[in-house]
Design an enzyme around this catalytic site. Structure first.
Site, PDB file in Angstrom:
ATOM      1  CG  ASP A  26     -12.348  -1.363  -0.564  1.00  0.00           C
ATOM      2  OD1 ASP A  26     -11.659  -2.770  -0.472  1.00  0.00           O
ATOM      3  OD2 ASP A  26     -11.818  -0.415  -1.266  1.00  0.00           O
ATOM      4  CG  ASP A  30      -2.094  -1.275   1.289  1.00  0.00           C
ATOM      5  OD1 ASP A  30      -2.096  -1.861   0.332  1.00  0.00           O
ATOM      6  OD2 ASP A  30      -2.587  -1.363   1.855  1.00  0.00           O
TER       7      ASP A  30
END
Length: 253
Positions: A127, A8
């Site tokens: 998500d 990330d």
């Protein structure tokens, strides 16, 4: 089940967020390309990269870092975060990305998913807080459910769904087995499970789940690798051994 080590990106660094909270960030490295190469050296056959800056603001400030990651490895790299136009997707493919993950735009611009999927490899990122999908770096609720959005893309050439339960992401407490299994039963699209993996046993649990002959195509793990809970090599060895055991606990040999 494929293992997807996660990188990330925020401000050029390799980081992890706790439960998707941008104010709870841990920096794990300042050279994401070197980290990518290290994962591949241990045997990783895919990498999962998320541009957290672009996911939140749409500003693709980490493209140069993504280009370095792609140049540093010889395995496919899938990238999500801020893919909200055909041009944004094309820019990533031009950097050497193998598959883009479209999240927020999959909720707001379904035609974008179809347009990109007609020519390139696309995954849809879902998500969720429970059943409800969140967008824009997990900061905005949508009122749409994971199953609803998964069904929407069943016939649009989407290669995979990348499904994250936000409440367990970055916690190492274990994946949302119930929610993921429910979606596996409801969707025909291959599913990559994300969020909560903290041990090899968590990976083996995901690998063992089967619904009507369908299993998870992959699992994403990040913090557990960075904090030494297990290694890519160790996880791959365990998954390979698990594949050699049938449902009676007897090896294929």
């Amino acid at each position: 089940m494929q293992l997807f080590p996660a990188i990330d990106l925020r401000a050029g660094n390799a980081v992890r967020l706790y439960q998707g909270d941008y104010d709870q960030e841990t920096v794990y490295g300042t050279d994401p390309a070197a980290q990518a190469a290290a994962f591949v050296a241990e045997g990783a056959e895919w990498l999962h990269v998320v541009d957290l800056d672009a996911a939140k603001s749409g500003d693709p400030v980490n493209r140069s870092v993504i280009a370095k990651i792609c140049a540093a490895v010889d395995v496919p790299v899938q990238v999500g975060g801020g893919v909200r136009s055909v041009d944004a997707a094309k820019a990533l493919f031009d950097l050497g990305v193998s598959r883009v993950v479209i999240g927020s735009a999959a909720v707001e611009q379904p035609e974008l998913v179809r347009s990109v999927a007609a020519e390139h490899a696309v995954a849809v990122g879902l998500d969720a807080h429970g059943e409800e999908v969140a967008t824009h770096g997990w900061t905005e609720r949508t009122g749409r459910t994971v199953k609803d959005l998964a069904a929407q893309y069943a016939d649009d050439g989407v290669e995979a769904l990348v499904v994250t339960e936000i409440s367990v992401d970055g916690t190492l407490a274990g994946p949302d087995v119930e929610g993921l299994t429910s979606l596996l039963a409801a969707s025909s699209i291959p599913i990559i499970a994300s969020g909560g993996v903290g041990t090899i046993e968590h990976l083996l649990t995901l690998a063992s789940i089967s619904v009507d002959g369908r299993s998870f195509t992959g699992a994403i793990t990040g913090r557990a690798l960075y904090e030494g809970a297990f290694t890519v090599a160790g996880a791959l060895e365990a998954l390979a051994a698990n594949r050699g055991v049938d449902d009676r606990g007897v090896t294929d040999e």
